[in-house]
Every structure is written in C-alpha cells, then in structure tokens.
Design a protein around this motif. Structure first.
Motif, mmCIF file in Angstrom:
data_model
loop_
_atom_site.group_PDB
_atom_site.id
_atom_site.type_symbol
_atom_site.label_atom_id
_atom_site.label_comp_id
_atom_site.label_asym_id
_atom_site.label_seq_id
_atom_site.Cartn_x
_atom_site.Cartn_y
_atom_site.Cartn_z
ATOM 1 N N LYS A 250 0.847 -1.181 0.000
ATOM 2 C CA LYS A 250 0.000 0.000 0.000
ATOM 3 C C LYS A 250 0.887 1.237 0.000
ATOM 4 O O LYS A 250 2.060 1.182 0.356
ATOM 5 N N PHE A 251 0.301 2.370 -0.381
ATOM 6 C CA PHE A 251 1.092 3.589 -0.512
ATOM 7 C C PHE A 251 1.951 3.820 0.731
ATOM 8 O O PHE A 251 1.494 3.713 1.868
ATOM 9 N N HIS A 252 3.220 4.132 0.489
ATOM 10 C CA HIS A 252 4.216 4.295 1.544
ATOM 11 C C HIS A 252 5.015 5.549 1.208
ATOM 12 O O HIS A 252 5.667 5.621 0.157
ATOM 13 N N TYR A 253 4.985 6.540 2.085
ATOM 14 C CA TYR A 253 5.538 7.850 1.749
ATOM 15 C C TYR A 253 7.034 7.792 1.434
ATOM 16 O O TYR A 253 7.480 8.364 0.429
ATOM 17 N N GLU A 254 7.819 7.127 2.284
ATOM 18 C CA GLU A 254 9.262 7.081 2.051
ATOM 19 C C GLU A 254 9.600 6.374 0.748
ATOM 20 O O GLU A 254 10.514 6.773 0.022
ATOM 21 N N LEU A 255 8.850 5.316 0.439
ATOM 22 C CA LEU A 255 9.057 4.638 -0.842
ATOM 23 C C LEU A 255 8.663 5.563 -1.992
ATOM 24 O O LEU A 255 9.327 5.607 -3.034
ATOM 25 N N GLY A 256 7.581 6.311 -1.792
ATOM 26 C CA GLY A 256 7.159 7.272 -2.806
ATOM 27 C C GLY A 256 8.228 8.318 -3.100
ATOM 28 O O GLY A 256 8.420 8.727 -4.253
ATOM 29 N N LYS A 257 8.959 8.748 -2.075
ATOM 30 C CA LYS A 257 10.051 9.703 -2.274
ATOM 31 C C LYS A 257 11.143 9.110 -3.174
ATOM 32 O O LYS A 257 11.715 9.810 -4.013
ATOM 33 N N GLU A 258 11.423 7.830 -2.982
ATOM 34 C CA GLU A 258 12.442 7.182 -3.823
ATOM 35 C C GLU A 258 11.947 7.056 -5.265
ATOM 36 O O GLU A 258 12.730 7.212 -6.211
ATOM 37 N N VAL A 259 10.658 6.769 -5.440
ATOM 38 C CA VAL A 259 10.094 6.702 -6.796
ATOM 39 C C VAL A 259 10.167 8.086 -7.452
ATOM 40 O O VAL A 259 10.518 8.218 -8.634
ATOM 41 N N GLU A 260 9.847 9.117 -6.686
ATOM 42 C CA GLU A 260 9.918 10.486 -7.206
ATOM 43 C C GLU A 260 11.332 10.818 -7.678
ATOM 44 O O GLU A 260 11.519 11.384 -8.777
ATOM 45 N N ALA A 261 12.331 10.462 -6.872
ATOM 46 C CA ALA A 261 13.723 10.725 -7.256
ATOM 47 C C ALA A 261 14.098 9.943 -8.520
ATOM 48 O O ALA A 261 14.827 10.446 -9.395
ATOM 49 N N PHE A 262 13.593 8.721 -8.624
ATOM 50 C CA PHE A 262 13.856 7.903 -9.812
ATOM 51 C C PHE A 262 13.306 8.582 -11.067
ATOM 52 O O PHE A 262 13.983 8.648 -12.104
ATOM 53 N N PHE A 263 12.077 9.103 -10.984
ATOM 54 C CA PHE A 263 11.485 9.765 -12.140
ATOM 55 C C PHE A 263 12.248 11.036 -12.496
ATOM 56 O O PHE A 263 12.396 11.370 -13.682
ATOM 57 N N ASP A 264 12.741 11.745 -11.498
ATOM 58 C CA ASP A 264 13.481 12.977 -11.750
ATOM 59 C C ASP A 264 14.833 12.711 -12.421
ATOM 60 O O ASP A 264 15.298 13.515 -13.237
ATOM 61 N N GLU A 265 15.460 11.567 -12.091
ATOM 62 C CA GLU A 265 16.857 11.366 -12.470
ATOM 63 C C GLU A 265 17.116 10.213 -13.441
ATOM 64 O O GLU A 265 18.097 10.250 -14.190
ATOM 65 N N LYS A 266 16.265 9.180 -13.432
ATOM 66 C CA LYS A 266 16.642 7.949 -14.131
ATOM 67 C C LYS A 266 15.616 7.422 -15.125
ATOM 68 O O LYS A 266 15.849 6.370 -15.726
ATOM 69 N N LEU A 267 14.507 8.106 -15.318
ATOM 70 C CA LEU A 267 13.411 7.557 -16.121
ATOM 71 C C LEU A 267 13.856 7.194 -17.542
ATOM 72 O O LEU A 267 13.611 6.075 -18.016
ATOM 73 N N LEU A 268 14.515 8.102 -18.228
ATOM 74 C CA LEU A 268 14.917 7.839 -19.611
ATOM 75 C C LEU A 268 15.989 6.756 -19.693
ATOM 76 O O LEU A 268 15.997 5.943 -20.623
ATOM 77 N N PHE A 269 16.882 6.716 -18.704
ATOM 78 C CA PHE A 269 17.913 5.680 -18.698
ATOM 79 C C PHE A 269 17.286 4.305 -18.464
ATOM 80 O O PHE A 269 17.770 3.292 -18.984
ATOM 81 N N TRP A 270 16.208 4.271 -17.664
ATOM 82 C CA TRP A 270 15.470 3.016 -17.431
ATOM 83 C C TRP A 270 14.863 2.516 -18.733
ATOM 84 O O TRP A 270 14.959 1.330 -19.068
ATOM 85 N N MET A 271 14.246 3.420 -19.492
ATOM 86 C CA MET A 271 13.661 3.017 -20.775
ATOM 87 C C MET A 271 14.735 2.522 -21.729
ATOM 88 O O MET A 271 14.532 1.562 -22.486
#
Length: 314
Positions: A250-271
């Motif tokens: 279920k939604f977890h704030y600290e995990l959400g922060k890590e997902v947010e950082a991933f989208f800011d920094e690594k999204l295109l590299f993941w694709m």
C-alpha cells in the motif's frame, strides 16, 4: 506404461542409497541401508536428502551417528515424511541460534518473493540496498549450508532454486513448516527499495557504449556481450520488476520519495535499459501501474508517469 511395483521402487532406492554413501566414503551396514530404503516410502527425494544428511560434515559425529539422528522423529509418509526430513536438516543447520534462525527467515523471504530466481551475487547486490543495515549481510552465511535443498549455492553466478518444489511448499505453509514457516512480512518493501537503489546506482546514459543512436539494436555488433558486461543480473531484475514490488505494498511515503527521485533522475535511462534488454513492451503497463500507486501522495510524479506511458509507443 506399466506401474512400477513398490518392491521394485524399494530395491532401486536401496541400490541408490548404497551407491551414494559408498561412493562418498560413508558406507553403512547393509541393514541400515535397507532401513533407509524402507523408511523412504518410495520417495527418491527423501532418500537423496537422507544421504546428504548422513554425509554432511560434522566433526563430532560419525556417519552412523548421523544415521541414528536422522531416524529420530521420522514418522508418517508422503509429504509428511519429507516435511520431517526438512525439519531435521534445518534443525541441524540452524541449531538453537536465534540470530541464525532470524537470518534464515530473512533470506528465505528474499528467495520466496523475488519474482525470478537470482544468483547469490545478485541476491547480495539487492540485499546491500535493503533499508535496515542489520539485513545487509552476505546470504552465503545461510545458503552455504543448504546445498542439499537448493541448487546454485556452490557459486555466485547460478540462480538459486529449490532442488524439489516441496521445499518451498513446506516453507510457505505454517501447518507444514511450523517454526520454519516463512511469513511474507515487509519483503516486498525491502525489494522495492532495493530495486530503486540498484537503478539509481546502475543506470546512466548509453550504458552499453553504443557508437551510434541511429542503429537498431539488431544492428549493434556484439550487443549481447555488451549487455552482459554492463547490465548485471541484479540491475536487469530491478529494471523489470521494481514496479511489481512497489505495487505489492500500500502507498508508503518514504518509498514514494524514492520513486519520485527515480522519475526525476533515471526515467529515460530506465527506458534505454528496457530497450537493450528487449523488454520495452513492459514499460507502458509499469508506468500506468506506478502512476496509480503514486496518486496516493505524489500527484506531479503520477501525472509524469501517465505522460510517460505514451513515450514507449511513439
């Protein structure tokens, strides 16, 4: 095909046990070998484990003493007989150490709820990114003694799998596993954090050092070799399964922060990594799934994920 008679099976198991122990230098009296064949109740897996137990090194016990230890508490048949064998092996391995038992449960959680088998090297790479520092130990502390039950414990590169499916069934059923039964706990949270941190550390632009972005993957010379060198199995796993682990929680704030950082920094590299791994087709469903999950507290990242759903199909 004609059914194999009980007597034929018993004789085959007796020959197997005798050969296995003799070839390992742990020969037992003929009467003891016959007793093991009788007790196996026609289960070759039980006989194999019995030989492994008797032949496992222990300075304070002879093979005959290990045989006597094995006979204690063995009753029932079928899956019940295998369950008693698993209890005997695990009790012998873990002893009365609470630390060993706790670490056993944690490593088994990781094995049971990882979404595809990983090698010990990959399991360790993931575990080093677990949230609690106390969980960041070498899985070899547990797995090195489990060669009778698991494959892949002799080296760091082979995926770890059960040698017989009944072992995992034993572990996840509280009625069968008893004190060795494994609860799911927060393992998906641990694995979600681990996946995100592995990707933060491992993803970057042009990971496989391609000479041109105009070439199709199929036109790149030795692409498989480049992938093997630059995208290790734990990073490949993280790229493919991080969303699955996030959504199990279920939604977890600290995990959400890590997902947010991933989208800011690594999204295109993941694709880029998904494309290299030939699994870009999972991107859209992964992004839509994470968009729904992030809507619980990170609206901007959720909107970004919905926008990014369109990107792999362009």
């Amino acid at each position: 095909m004609d059914e194999i008679s009980v007597e034929t099976t018993k004789r085959d198991i007796q020959l197997y046990v005798s050969h296995k122990l003799d070839s390992s230098g742990y020969g037992l009296p003929e009467k003891a070998v016959a007793r093991l064949a009788e007790m196996s109740d026609g289960l070759f897996e039980w006989a194999r484990l019995a030989c492994e137990f008797i032949g496992s090194p222990e300075e304070a016990a002879t093979p005959m003493e290990r045989y006597d230890d094995l006979l204690l508490g063995m009753d029932g048949g079928g899956s019940g007989l295998l369950d008693r064998m698993y209890e005997t092996i695990l009790s012998d391995m873990l002893g009365k150490s609470e630390r060993m038992h706790s670490r056993f449960c944690s490593v088994m959680q990781q094995l049971l709820w990882t979404k595809e088998p990983l090698s010990m090297d990959a399991l360790n790479a993931m575990r080093q990114r677990f949230s609690r520092e106390s969980d960041r130990y070498d899985v070899n502390l547990i797995l090195r003694s489990m060669g009778a039950l698991l494959s892949g414990t002799a080296d760091g590169c082979t995926p770890v799998r059960p040698l017989h499916a009944s072992f995992y069934d034993f572990l996840i059923d509280p009625c069968r596993g008893g004190k060795f039964a494994i609860e799911i706990g927060d393992i998906h949270l641990d694995l979600a954090f681990a996946c995100l941190r592995v990707m933060q550390d491992g993803l970057y632009f042009n990971m496989c050092q391609l000479e041109s972005s105009y070439l199709k993957n199929s036109q790149v010379q030795d692409l498989d070799g480049r992938i093997k060198k630059n995208i290790p199995s734990h990073l490949s796993y993280a790229c493919q399964f991080w969303v699955g682990h996030v959504k199990e929680r279920k939604f977890h704030y600290e995990l959400g922060k890590e997902v947010e950082a991933f989208f800011d920094e690594k999204l295109l590299f993941w694709m880029e990594a998904l494309s290299l791994l030939r699994v870009l087709n999972i991107a859209a469903s992964s992004l839509s799934g994470i968009a729904q999950w992030m809507d619980g507290g990170f609206k901007e990242t959720s909107a970004l994920a919905w926008d990014a759903v369109k990107f792999p199909s362009v």
